[in-house]
Design a protein around this motif. Structure first.
Motif, PDB file in Angstrom:
ATOM      1  N   LYS A 375      38.866  32.062  48.555  1.00  0.00           N
ATOM      2  CA  LYS A 375      37.743  32.531  47.869  1.00  0.00           C
ATOM      3  C   LYS A 375      37.499  33.198  49.465  1.00  0.00           C
ATOM      4  O   LYS A 375      36.791  33.268  50.411  1.00  0.00           O
ATOM      5  CB  LYS A 375      36.832  32.031  48.172  1.00  0.00           C
ATOM      6  N   GLY A 376      37.767  34.912  49.504  1.00  0.00           N
ATOM      7  CA  GLY A 376      37.149  35.771  50.455  1.00  0.00           C
ATOM      8  C   GLY A 376      35.477  35.286  50.221  1.00  0.00           C
ATOM      9  O   GLY A 376      35.120  36.017  49.618  1.00  0.00           O
ATOM     10  N   GLY A 377      35.123  35.157  51.757  1.00  0.00           N
ATOM     11  CA  GLY A 377      33.460  35.167  51.750  1.00  0.00           C
ATOM     12  C   GLY A 377      32.365  34.615  50.710  1.00  0.00           C
ATOM     13  O   GLY A 377      31.648  34.343  50.214  1.00  0.00           O
ATOM     14  N   GLU A 378      34.025  33.823  50.641  1.00  0.00           N
ATOM     15  CA  GLU A 378      33.679  32.319  49.244  1.00  0.00           C
ATOM     16  C   GLU A 378      32.733  33.110  47.919  1.00  0.00           C
ATOM     17  O   GLU A 378      32.231  32.190  47.187  1.00  0.00           O
ATOM     18  CB  GLU A 378      32.068  31.261  49.831  1.00  0.00           C
ATOM     19  N   ILE A 379      33.364  34.342  47.413  1.00  0.00           N
ATOM     20  CA  ILE A 379      32.827  34.670  46.953  1.00  0.00           C
ATOM     21  C   ILE A 379      34.252  34.864  45.297  1.00  0.00           C
ATOM     22  O   ILE A 379      34.658  34.222  44.110  1.00  0.00           O
ATOM     23  CB  ILE A 379      32.368  35.441  46.517  1.00  0.00           C
ATOM     24  N   ILE A 380      34.807  35.950  45.978  1.00  0.00           N
ATOM     25  CA  ILE A 380      36.299  36.389  45.751  1.00  0.00           C
ATOM     26  C   ILE A 380      37.521  35.399  45.379  1.00  0.00           C
ATOM     27  O   ILE A 380      37.905  35.639  46.429  1.00  0.00           O
ATOM     28  CB  ILE A 380      37.055  37.759  45.456  1.00  0.00           C
ATOM     29  N   PRO A 381      38.436  35.045  44.366  1.00  0.00           N
ATOM     30  CA  PRO A 381      39.415  34.889  44.498  1.00  0.00           C
ATOM     31  C   PRO A 381      40.540  35.186  45.186  1.00  0.00           C
ATOM     32  O   PRO A 381      40.475  36.193  44.766  1.00  0.00           O
ATOM     33  CB  PRO A 381      39.800  33.399  43.987  1.00  0.00           C
ATOM     34  N   LYS A 382      41.180  34.926  45.963  1.00  0.00           N
ATOM     35  CA  LYS A 382      41.908  35.336  46.330  1.00  0.00           C
ATOM     36  C   LYS A 382      43.602  34.843  46.561  1.00  0.00           C
ATOM     37  O   LYS A 382      43.912  33.875  47.243  1.00  0.00           O
ATOM     38  CB  LYS A 382      42.132  36.983  47.412  1.00  0.00           C
ATOM     39  N   ILE A 383      44.790  35.353  46.271  1.00  0.00           N
ATOM     40  CA  ILE A 383      46.333  34.642  46.584  1.00  0.00           C
ATOM     41  C   ILE A 383      46.764  34.841  48.346  1.00  0.00           C
ATOM     42  O   ILE A 383      46.260  35.799  48.621  1.00  0.00           O
ATOM     43  CB  ILE A 383      47.426  34.489  45.646  1.00  0.00           C
ATOM     44  N   VAL A 384      47.101  33.586  49.075  1.00  0.00           N
ATOM     45  CA  VAL A 384      47.163  34.195  50.346  1.00  0.00           C
ATOM     46  C   VAL A 384      48.610  33.615  50.743  1.00  0.00           C
ATOM     47  O   VAL A 384      48.438  33.615  51.749  1.00  0.00           O
ATOM     48  CB  VAL A 384      45.732  33.584  51.206  1.00  0.00           C
ATOM     49  N   GLY A 385      49.157  33.501  49.633  1.00  0.00           N
ATOM     50  CA  GLY A 385      50.301  32.495  50.597  1.00  0.00           C
ATOM     51  C   GLY A 385      51.161  32.127  48.936  1.00  0.00           C
ATOM     52  O   GLY A 385      50.386  31.403  48.039  1.00  0.00           O
ATOM     53  N   VAL A 386      52.985  31.919  49.276  1.00  0.00           N
ATOM     54  CA  VAL A 386      53.662  30.894  48.383  1.00  0.00           C
ATOM     55  C   VAL A 386      53.814  29.854  48.717  1.00  0.00           C
ATOM     56  O   VAL A 386      54.095  29.272  50.084  1.00  0.00           O
ATOM     57  CB  VAL A 386      54.524  31.638  47.783  1.00  0.00           C
TER      58      VAL A 386
END
Length: 668
Positions: A375-386
């Protein structure tokens, strides 16, 4: 006889308060739950028979049961400030340097866990809980005393030598165990589970039935004494005194002599936080000396003597199930990853934005990949790797779509941008609906009675296709629609009619010309006082306006070259919408800022950026959009970044906080 009854009631109350203190504060119960319940029941029966001895802080009232239909708004006599956040030790070092530079003497700190819950301010008068108020906007909050009385961690009466009147600030939270218990009960009843403990705690405090609040099993920790005067010299002493008075204080709080001890404390709890029975999202640091706190003071939003260190985002692994595509108001296509649901930082995550095709390629995403999500900034979920080790050998690469998922039009990718667009802006459903939603938004025409769902419904029923259609809607058309009643229909009609009073610059922003935001719309209206003048302007004339380049100029001329847009404008004009600059729109109140240029940066808390720029213009000043030697004043809010650094480098720019800006206007 009544005197003996009163003495017996008071003795039972005193005993039960003491047992609550032993159980919840000292964690050393001296009687069993069964014995406690017997004494409580005895007290309840006596109070029922003798209502003349009523006490709002009786232990029996913790069971709740009162119904509060409306929570009155209450002003905070002492503002509830928010804290500045930091995410690395460099920030903390800078903070410590600023403190030492300001007060020029040794400093020690108190480090406390940052509980993830809802803030509360509780007033105690003569040792009795008198009032409890939510944080609200920091200046005022909702009075929820009846609900707070049900929380066993919060003392109803105090013990020892306490001040006659003061406030205790703290956090209401849910333990993981009680959160799971609540959700298990909801699932048995066929209800959707709550998403996370923090939101559940916050929502529980606003529940109308205090008996239901009691059932939620909320907990509390108190961490800040607030009053005109303090009985001691340090925050650490206040915490120890508060515990003696009966408050539940965090056992994990620690007095730190220097930054190295703070770092050790942070590192320990960053690793151990998952072992706690409750959620924390960081560490709060406070200057220990109350005199030093007073010397350091406050910014417009935060105390300079406190800082919140936020733990870095948690990361989990889950399966990518598919990629879908959303169409925005401007036609921009946003790919979205649909994930196998996974718990991340207290919430169940099912989707994550992939932003654009370049991100998909950079991640090298394949179908059914196992991906790492944070979670970017503990709010928005994002995929950071595979997790490439788990990839199936026959897994196929994710291919970006070539046609709009809504209208089938072939997508366009602009060379210097990473985003794909659907060019069918006049007839692609999400774009059409999005433009109308933008038109009624708060910063545009502000038609609050027309919500997103209502507009979508009107579009589906073929009653509206562009903003001009709003002005010919009738009650007869609206009443048969789903969720429409006489009052709601009247509100819609009235809101549409009132929008005819909205000034030209907001209408120009609302009609949705690409690249024409609020600031650009204002500058255009200054130079082109009517929609006709703007429509007839050449590229060269448009580019002569400050901050208007060829990109914006071409977008404006392209808008007016479309006959559907021209027809919509003509219709809006015929219905009485303001498409000319009114006499009072740029009324000058004073010349105190004449010849001075301003730029606002960071998160503003005393006014919006729009209000700030309007104040500049109405007092004879000028707003500019970039930091340069032509800038006289940079007004900085919270988390000011690159603009502030550049202004400091130039050296000739005067830097103000929000209050100093207001003081500048008031000088004359």
């Amino acid at each position: 006889m009544p005197e003996n009854i009163q003495q017996k009631i008071e003795k039972l109350r005193e005993e039960l308060h003491q047992h609550n203190y032993s159980y919840y504060v000292l964690d050393e119960p001296v009687i069993s739950d069964f014995e406690f319940d017997l004494k409580l029941k005895e007290l309840q029966e006596l109070e029922l028979k003798h209502p003349e001895f009523h006490d709002p802080n009786s232990p029996t009232l913790r069971v709740g049961g009162g119904i509060t239909k409306h929570f009155p708004t209450v002003q905070h006599p002492f503002r509830m400030y928010s804290l500045d956040n930091s995410y690395d030790f460099d920030d903390l070092e800078d903070w410590e340097k600023r403190i030492i530079k300001t007060i020029d003497e040794p400093v020690e700190f108190v480090a406390e866990l940052k509980y993830d819950g809802a803030s509360i301010s509780i007033l105690y008068e003569k040792g009795k809980l008198s009032q409890a108020v939510t944080r609200g906007d920091g200046f005022q909050g909702d009075e929820i005393t009846a609900n707070v009385r049900t929380i066993s961690d919060i003392p109803l009466t105090l013990r020892g030598n306490f001040p006659p009147k003061f406030y205790m600030r703290g956090e209401i939270y849910l333990t993981r165990k009680n959160f799971d218990k609540i959700n298990a009960a909801r699932e048995e009843e066929g209800l959707d589970p709550f998403m996370n403990p923090r939101n559940t705690a916050s929502g529980s405090l606003k529940t109308q039935d205090s008996g239901e609040v009691r059932k939620r099993g909320l907990s509390a920790v108190l961490y800040q004494f607030v009053a005109e005067n303090s009985p001691v010299e340090t925050h650490w002493e206040l915490l120890q005194n508060a515990k003696e008075w009966g408050f539940k204080i965090s056992d994990q709080a620690q007095l730190c002599k220097n930054l190295d001890e703070i770092k050790t404390f942070i590192n320990f709890w960053d690793e151990q936080r998952h072992l706690l029975p409750f959620e924390i999202d960081g560490i709060v640091l406070k200057v220990n000396s109350l005199q030093q706190q007073r010397n350091l003071g406050y910014t417009a939003k935060s105390p300079r003597w406190a800082m919140a260190y936020k733990f870095k985002a948690e990361k989990v692994e889950t399966e990518l199930q598919s990629v879908s595509y959303q169409v925005g108001r401007t036609g921009a296509i946003t790919p979205v990853a649909n994930l196998k649901p996974v718990l991340l930082a207290g919430t169940v995550v099912k989707r994550a934005s992939l932003h654009n095709e370049d991100i998909i390629k950079k991640l090298d995403l394949h179908e059914n990949d196992f991906v790492f999500v944070e979670k970017g900034g503990e709010i928005i979920p994002k995929i950071v790797g595979v997790n490439f080790e788990k990839r199936a050998s026959d897994s196929e690469e994710i291919q970006y779509i070539s046609n709009c998922p809504e209208c089938g039009t072939e997508l366009v990718k602009i060379e210097d941008q990473a985003i794909h667009f659907c060019p069918n802006e006049m007839h692609c459903p999400p774009q059409v609906v999005g433009k109308m939603i933008h038109y009624v938004s708060r910063k545009a025409l502000n038609i609050v009675s027309l919500g997103q769902e209502t507009i979508a419904q009107l579009y589906r029923e073929k009653l509206v296709e562009n903003p001009a259609d709003f002005y010919v809607l009738t009650k007869e058309q609206l009443l048969p629609l789903e969720r429409m009643a006489e009052k709601s229909v009247q509100n819609i009609i009235s809101g549409i009619e009132k929008s005819k009073e909205i000034p030209f610059e907001k209408v120009l922003f609302g009609i949705g010309i690409k690249h024409v935001g609020e600031t650009v719309a204002k500058k255009l209206v200054k130079n082109f006082p009517s929609i006709e003048a703007l429509k007839n302007a050449t590229i060269e004339e448009l580019c002569q306006v400050e901050d208007i380049g060829e990109k914006i100029a071409f977008s404006i001329t392209e808008f007016f070259s479309n006959q559907e847009n021209v027809l919509m404008i003509e219709r809006l004009k015929s219905y009485g919408v303001q498409l000319e600059k009114g006499e009072s729109q740029h009324e000058i109140l004073s010349s105190v800022l004449e010849g001075k240029t301003f730029l606002f940066t960071g998160k503003l808390s005393l006014f919006t950026r729009e209000q700030a720029e309007e104040m500049v213009e109405k007092n004879g000043g000028k707003n500019i959009s970039a930091v340069s030697k032509n800038l006289n004043y940079l007004v900085v809010g919270e988390k000011a970044g690159s603009k502030l650094k550049k202004a400091q480098t130039i050296g000739t720019i005067e830097i103000l906080d929000e209050q100093q800006f207001l003081d500048l206007i008031k000088k004359e």
